[in-house]
Scaffold this motif. Structure first.
Motif, PDB file in Angstrom:
ATOM      1  N   SER A  48      -8.533 -42.812 -61.437  1.00  0.00           N
ATOM      2  CA  SER A  48      -8.612 -44.020 -62.261  1.00  0.00           C
ATOM      3  C   SER A  48      -9.959 -44.182 -62.957  1.00  0.00           C
ATOM      4  CB  SER A  48      -8.306 -45.266 -61.430  1.00  0.00           C
ATOM      5  OG  SER A  48      -7.006 -45.210 -60.933  1.00  0.00           O
ATOM      6  N   GLY A  49     -10.510 -43.108 -63.461  1.00  0.00           N
ATOM      7  CA  GLY A  49     -11.766 -43.178 -64.201  1.00  0.00           C
ATOM      8  C   GLY A  49     -12.984 -43.350 -63.322  1.00  0.00           C
ATOM      9  N   ALA A  50     -12.826 -43.282 -62.002  1.00  0.00           N
ATOM     10  CA  ALA A  50     -13.960 -43.396 -61.086  1.00  0.00           C
ATOM     11  C   ALA A  50     -14.578 -42.018 -60.892  1.00  0.00           C
ATOM     12  CB  ALA A  50     -13.481 -43.961 -59.753  1.00  0.00           C
ATOM     13  N   TYR A  51     -15.911 -41.968 -60.864  1.00  0.00           N
ATOM     14  CA  TYR A  51     -16.608 -40.704 -60.720  1.00  0.00           C
ATOM     15  C   TYR A  51     -17.715 -40.838 -59.698  1.00  0.00           C
ATOM     16  CZ  TYR A  51     -14.362 -39.962 -65.196  1.00  0.00           C
ATOM     17  OH  TYR A  51     -13.435 -39.864 -66.199  1.00  0.00           O
ATOM     18  N   PRO A  52     -18.089 -39.763 -59.041  1.00  0.00           N
ATOM     19  CA  PRO A  52     -17.495 -38.438 -59.083  1.00  0.00           C
ATOM     20  C   PRO A  52     -16.138 -38.421 -58.375  1.00  0.00           C
ATOM     21  CG  PRO A  52     -19.187 -38.520 -57.402  1.00  0.00           C
ATOM     22  CD  PRO A  52     -19.226 -39.833 -58.107  1.00  0.00           C
ATOM     23  N   CYS A  53     -15.308 -37.460 -58.744  1.00  0.00           N
ATOM     24  CA  CYS A  53     -13.969 -37.353 -58.177  1.00  0.00           C
ATOM     25  C   CYS A  53     -13.641 -35.894 -57.862  1.00  0.00           C
ATOM     26  CB  CYS A  53     -12.932 -37.914 -59.145  1.00  0.00           C
ATOM     27  SG  CYS A  53     -11.239 -37.808 -58.518  1.00  0.00           S
ATOM     28  N   LEU A  54     -13.293 -35.637 -56.620  1.00  0.00           N
ATOM     29  CA  LEU A  54     -12.858 -34.315 -56.191  1.00  0.00           C
ATOM     30  C   LEU A  54     -11.352 -34.364 -55.975  1.00  0.00           C
ATOM     31  CD1 LEU A  54     -13.655 -31.411 -55.222  1.00  0.00           C
ATOM     32  CD2 LEU A  54     -13.577 -32.364 -52.912  1.00  0.00           C
ATOM     33  N   ALA A  66      -1.367 -33.370 -55.379  1.00  0.00           N
ATOM     34  CA  ALA A  66      -2.819 -33.556 -55.423  1.00  0.00           C
ATOM     35  C   ALA A  66      -3.254 -34.703 -54.513  1.00  0.00           C
ATOM     36  CB  ALA A  66      -3.271 -33.844 -56.857  1.00  0.00           C
ATOM     37  N   ALA A  67      -4.520 -34.649 -54.120  1.00  0.00           N
ATOM     38  CA  ALA A  67      -5.164 -35.713 -53.341  1.00  0.00           C
ATOM     39  C   ALA A  67      -6.565 -35.898 -53.899  1.00  0.00           C
ATOM     40  CB  ALA A  67      -5.223 -35.347 -51.864  1.00  0.00           C
ATOM     41  N   ASN A  68      -6.949 -37.132 -54.188  1.00  0.00           N
ATOM     42  CA  ASN A  68      -8.223 -37.437 -54.836  1.00  0.00           C
ATOM     43  C   ASN A  68      -9.195 -38.154 -53.906  1.00  0.00           C
ATOM     44  OD1 ASN A  68      -7.571 -36.737 -57.734  1.00  0.00           O
ATOM     45  ND2 ASN A  68      -5.891 -38.107 -57.231  1.00  0.00           N
ATOM     46  N   PHE A  69     -10.474 -37.781 -54.024  1.00  0.00           N
ATOM     47  CA  PHE A  69     -11.544 -38.410 -53.268  1.00  0.00           C
ATOM     48  C   PHE A  69     -12.641 -38.797 -54.252  1.00  0.00           C
ATOM     49  CE2 PHE A  69      -9.203 -35.826 -50.379  1.00  0.00           C
ATOM     50  CZ  PHE A  69      -9.165 -36.562 -49.198  1.00  0.00           C
ATOM     51  N   VAL A  70     -13.099 -40.053 -54.193  1.00  0.00           N
ATOM     52  CA  VAL A  70     -14.045 -40.593 -55.169  1.00  0.00           C
ATOM     53  C   VAL A  70     -15.302 -41.095 -54.478  1.00  0.00           C
ATOM     54  CG1 VAL A  70     -14.383 -42.427 -56.882  1.00  0.00           C
ATOM     55  CG2 VAL A  70     -12.207 -41.246 -56.756  1.00  0.00           C
ATOM     56  N   GLY A  71     -16.449 -40.887 -55.136  1.00  0.00           N
ATOM     57  CA  GLY A  71     -17.717 -41.452 -54.679  1.00  0.00           C
ATOM     58  C   GLY A  71     -18.562 -40.478 -53.896  1.00  0.00           C
ATOM     59  N   TYR A  72     -19.803 -40.901 -53.610  1.00  0.00           N
ATOM     60  CA  TYR A  72     -20.742 -40.093 -52.853  1.00  0.00           C
ATOM     61  C   TYR A  72     -20.516 -40.314 -51.362  1.00  0.00           C
ATOM     62  CZ  TYR A  72     -23.173 -40.165 -57.329  1.00  0.00           C
ATOM     63  OH  TYR A  72     -23.486 -40.059 -58.653  1.00  0.00           O
ATOM     64  N   GLY A  73     -20.775 -39.292 -50.588  1.00  0.00           N
ATOM     65  CA  GLY A  73     -20.652 -39.410 -49.140  1.00  0.00           C
ATOM     66  C   GLY A  73     -19.894 -38.238 -48.575  1.00  0.00           C
ATOM     67  N   PHE A 102     -10.564 -29.363 -58.180  1.00  0.00           N
ATOM     68  CA  PHE A 102     -11.191 -29.684 -59.457  1.00  0.00           C
ATOM     69  C   PHE A 102     -12.168 -30.819 -59.200  1.00  0.00           C
ATOM     70  CE2 PHE A 102     -11.531 -31.451 -63.706  1.00  0.00           C
ATOM     71  CZ  PHE A 102     -11.556 -30.314 -64.494  1.00  0.00           C
ATOM     72  N   PHE A 103     -13.377 -30.716 -59.721  1.00  0.00           N
ATOM     73  CA  PHE A 103     -14.412 -31.728 -59.504  1.00  0.00           C
ATOM     74  C   PHE A 103     -14.856 -32.292 -60.841  1.00  0.00           C
ATOM     75  CE2 PHE A 103     -19.046 -32.655 -58.684  1.00  0.00           C
ATOM     76  CZ  PHE A 103     -18.827 -33.805 -57.947  1.00  0.00           C
ATOM     77  N   ILE A 104     -14.755 -33.610 -60.985  1.00  0.00           N
ATOM     78  CA  ILE A 104     -15.191 -34.308 -62.192  1.00  0.00           C
ATOM     79  C   ILE A 104     -16.413 -35.135 -61.811  1.00  0.00           C
ATOM     80  CG2 ILE A 104     -14.558 -35.892 -64.039  1.00  0.00           C
ATOM     81  CD1 ILE A 104     -11.586 -35.336 -63.166  1.00  0.00           C
ATOM     82  N   ALA A 105     -17.531 -34.857 -62.469  1.00  0.00           N
ATOM     83  CA  ALA A 105     -18.799 -35.496 -62.120  1.00  0.00           C
ATOM     84  C   ALA A 105     -19.141 -36.628 -63.081  1.00  0.00           C
ATOM     85  CB  ALA A 105     -19.905 -34.457 -62.127  1.00  0.00           C
TER      86      ALA A 105
END
Length: 165
Positions: A48-54, A66-73, A102-105
């Motif tokens: 949903s436009g949140a970055y960074p996203c793996l 697919a499975a998405n993970f967002v944010g630092y940590g 795929f990683f979007i920074a």
């Protein structure tokens, strides 16, 4: 004069107690906000436009669910997370089932590291944005179908020990 001082002391004590309570509440809210903002979170099917996203994919070449993970940590154990989109692998655990990623920074220096073991241990694959704000692994190298944890951080901190995409 002594009576005025005692009355004033009571007012000061009330003020100090009230200030301490407000300060403690503010500190707790501040800490809660910091920990949430600094945590990698599972979003399931969409960044949903949140970055960074793996994004993990069940199959190689960014196919399947697919499975998405967002944010630092970091996520210490991927066992509790599932592939969420339609396609092969939907509903299966992400742990030990991801074939590509795929990683979007947000910035050009962010990095995502996928680890073979839980708690960021063992062999790893590193997706580093390196100026392009994205990195991709058509087929994970060290963690292909053996991925147990991850870490996303800001900064060009190429580890040198991971396979780098």
């Amino acid at each position: 004069m002594k009576i005025a001082f005692v009355a004033n002391e009571g007012g000061i004590m009330k003020f100090l107690k009230r200030a301490a309570a407000v300060g403690a509440a503010t500190a707790l809210l501040s800490l809660a906000g910091t920990s949430q903002a600094g945590a990698t979170t599972y979003t399931g099917a969409d960044c949903s436009g949140a970055y960074p996203c793996l994004v993990f994919y069940y199959n190689a070449n960014f196919k399947g669910s697919a499975a998405n993970f967002v944010g630092y940590g970091k996520i210490n154990d991927l066992a509790g997370y599932t592939f969420a989109t339609s396609g092969s692998g939907k509903g299966l655990s992400v742990k030990n089932h991801a074939a590509s990623s795929f990683f979007i920074a947000k910035t050009a220096d962010e990095t995502a590291v996928i680890y073979y073991n839980s708690n960021q241990g063992g062999a790893c694959d590193e997706l580093w944005a390196q100026g392009s704000k994205q990195a991709q692994a058509n087929q994970l190298h060290n963690t292909y179908n053996n991925n147990a944890s991850l870490k996303i951080f800001d900064g060009s901190q190429a580890s040198g020990i991971c396979y780098q995409f």
